[in-house]
Motif scaffolding. Structure first.
Motif, PDB file in Angstrom:
ATOM      1  N   TRP A 164      -5.833  20.646  54.278  1.00  0.00           N
ATOM      2  CA  TRP A 164      -6.224  20.860  52.886  1.00  0.00           C
ATOM      3  C   TRP A 164      -7.729  20.795  52.717  1.00  0.00           C
ATOM      4  CZ3 TRP A 164      -7.828  16.874  49.229  1.00  0.00           C
ATOM      5  CH2 TRP A 164      -7.967  17.366  47.929  1.00  0.00           C
ATOM      6  N   SER A 200       7.774  20.679  39.966  1.00  0.00           N
ATOM      7  CA  SER A 200       6.657  20.984  40.853  1.00  0.00           C
ATOM      8  C   SER A 200       6.339  22.474  40.846  1.00  0.00           C
ATOM      9  CB  SER A 200       6.993  20.518  42.277  1.00  0.00           C
ATOM     10  OG  SER A 200       5.904  20.727  43.150  1.00  0.00           O
ATOM     11  N   VAL A 201       7.377  23.311  40.822  1.00  0.00           N
ATOM     12  CA  VAL A 201       7.164  24.768  40.761  1.00  0.00           C
ATOM     13  C   VAL A 201       6.462  25.139  39.462  1.00  0.00           C
ATOM     14  CG1 VAL A 201       8.346  26.994  40.582  1.00  0.00           C
ATOM     15  CG2 VAL A 201       9.069  25.323  42.301  1.00  0.00           C
ATOM     16  N   HIS A 207       2.855  24.480  39.779  1.00  0.00           N
ATOM     17  CA  HIS A 207       2.240  25.501  40.636  1.00  0.00           C
ATOM     18  C   HIS A 207       1.998  26.789  39.847  1.00  0.00           C
ATOM     19  CE1 HIS A 207       1.345  27.752  44.292  1.00  0.00           C
ATOM     20  NE2 HIS A 207       2.175  28.686  43.848  1.00  0.00           N
ATOM     21  N   VAL A 236      -1.046  26.443  37.623  1.00  0.00           N
ATOM     22  CA  VAL A 236      -2.305  26.655  38.338  1.00  0.00           C
ATOM     23  C   VAL A 236      -2.570  28.145  38.509  1.00  0.00           C
ATOM     24  CG1 VAL A 236      -3.480  26.334  40.548  1.00  0.00           C
ATOM     25  CG2 VAL A 236      -2.204  24.442  39.530  1.00  0.00           C
ATOM     26  N   ALA A 237      -1.552  28.880  38.937  1.00  0.00           N
ATOM     27  CA  ALA A 237      -1.726  30.323  39.130  1.00  0.00           C
ATOM     28  C   ALA A 237      -2.080  31.017  37.818  1.00  0.00           C
ATOM     29  CB  ALA A 237      -0.448  30.923  39.722  1.00  0.00           C
ATOM     30  N   GLU A 246      -5.076  21.678  38.231  1.00  0.00           N
ATOM     31  CA  GLU A 246      -4.987  21.608  39.689  1.00  0.00           C
ATOM     32  C   GLU A 246      -4.743  20.172  40.157  1.00  0.00           C
ATOM     33  OE1 GLU A 246      -8.600  23.354  41.024  1.00  0.00           O
ATOM     34  OE2 GLU A 246      -7.850  25.416  40.888  1.00  0.00           O
ATOM     35  N   ALA A 258      -1.132  19.351  39.507  1.00  0.00           N
ATOM     36  CA  ALA A 258      -0.261  20.025  40.475  1.00  0.00           C
ATOM     37  C   ALA A 258      -0.300  19.323  41.828  1.00  0.00           C
ATOM     38  CB  ALA A 258      -0.686  21.488  40.619  1.00  0.00           C
ATOM     39  N   TRP A 260       1.825  16.237  41.514  1.00  0.00           N
ATOM     40  CA  TRP A 260       3.254  16.562  41.394  1.00  0.00           C
ATOM     41  C   TRP A 260       3.837  16.978  42.738  1.00  0.00           C
ATOM     42  CZ3 TRP A 260       2.918  14.490  36.971  1.00  0.00           C
ATOM     43  CH2 TRP A 260       4.034  14.424  36.124  1.00  0.00           C
ATOM     44  N   HIS A 261       3.110  17.806  43.484  1.00  0.00           N
ATOM     45  CA  HIS A 261       3.601  18.218  44.798  1.00  0.00           C
ATOM     46  C   HIS A 261       3.728  17.013  45.725  1.00  0.00           C
ATOM     47  CE1 HIS A 261       3.108  22.063  43.154  1.00  0.00           C
ATOM     48  NE2 HIS A 261       1.908  22.377  43.628  1.00  0.00           N
TER      49      HIS A 261
END
Length: 234
Positions: A18, A100-101, A104, A107-108, A198, A201, A204-205
């Motif tokens: 990362w 979580s999705v 995501h 963020v996108a 971000e 996210a 959460w992930h």
């Protein structure tokens, strides 16, 4: 100790991948081009908030690794009686995956300047996280009514401890997510909103990753895997 070492190696590998993607090891004085060449960064460097969150998540990961190590050591004693897992836990896992999705997708969306979609995704992520917590409480009640209260057996105590600790981190994340959702409706700079989403996210992930680890642990799959490894090594 082996559980802790394996977990730390996994965390180190993920963190290294990362951080490499975030260009933390870059040398900006040797770079050519403008800051705009590195979208989403500040002079090609990762924001301090992301570094701080990464350190915090590493500490949380070590905490759960210690719990896992204690779990394995305690289950070797004769008074350990594994409790049956409520089927609702699998539904709760699916709900947390959806949460979580949703983060995501938020963020996108904010990266594409689709503010309405980002708002919807943030609300969806929060609601599904609340549904996950409600499902965990229902699972607790089902176990207690079935004769598996907190202090009846060490296995019961570890189940409630691990799920409670994970739930507390979800609650902390909901507070941050609530503030971020409020920013999405407020007149805040877009870069600030993007960073906040971000960070949520990331958190959460990570909590999804921790929950899957907890589920594997309390379901007995981890113990079976270690037993198989021991048999192969002997």
């Amino acid at each position: 100790m082996s559980v802790i070492l394996v977990f730390l190696l996994v965390i180190a590998g993920v963190a290294g991948w990362w951080l490499s993607n975030q260009r933390i090891m870059s040398k900006p004085w040797l770079e050519q081009g403008s800051v705009a060449a590195y979208p989403g960064t500040e002079s090609g460097m990762m924001p301090t908030a992301k570094i701080g969150l990464g350190v915090f998540l590493a500490v949380v990961g070590c905490l759960f690794a210690l719990f896992a190590s204690a779990y394995f050591m305690r289950m070797e004693l004769s008074d350990w009686q594994a409790l049956p897992l409520p089927r609702l836990l699998w539904v709760n896992t699916g709900v947390l995956v959806l949460s979580s999705v949703a983060l995501h997708l938020a963020v996108a969306a904010v990266r594409r300047d689709q503010l309405d979609t980002a708002r919807l995704a943030l609300v969806t992520g929060g609601l599904t996280a609340l549904a996950f917590l409600a499902g965990q409480l229902i699972a607790w009640r089902e176990l207690s009514e079935s004769g598996y209260p907190l202090g009846a057996n060490p296995a019961n105590s570890f189940f409630y401890l691990l799920t409670a600790m994970h739930g507390l981190h979800i609650i902390g994340g909901l507070i941050a997510l609530g503030r971020t959702t409020a920013k999405a409706w407020a007149n805040v700079p877009r870069d600030q909103l993007r960073l906040s989403i971000e960070l949520c996210a990331m958190y959460w992930h990570f909590l999804l990753f921790i929950w899957i680890g907890v589920l594997v642990l309390i379901s007995g799959w981890a113990a079976d895997f270690i037993t198989i490894c021991r048999q192969l090594l002997t």
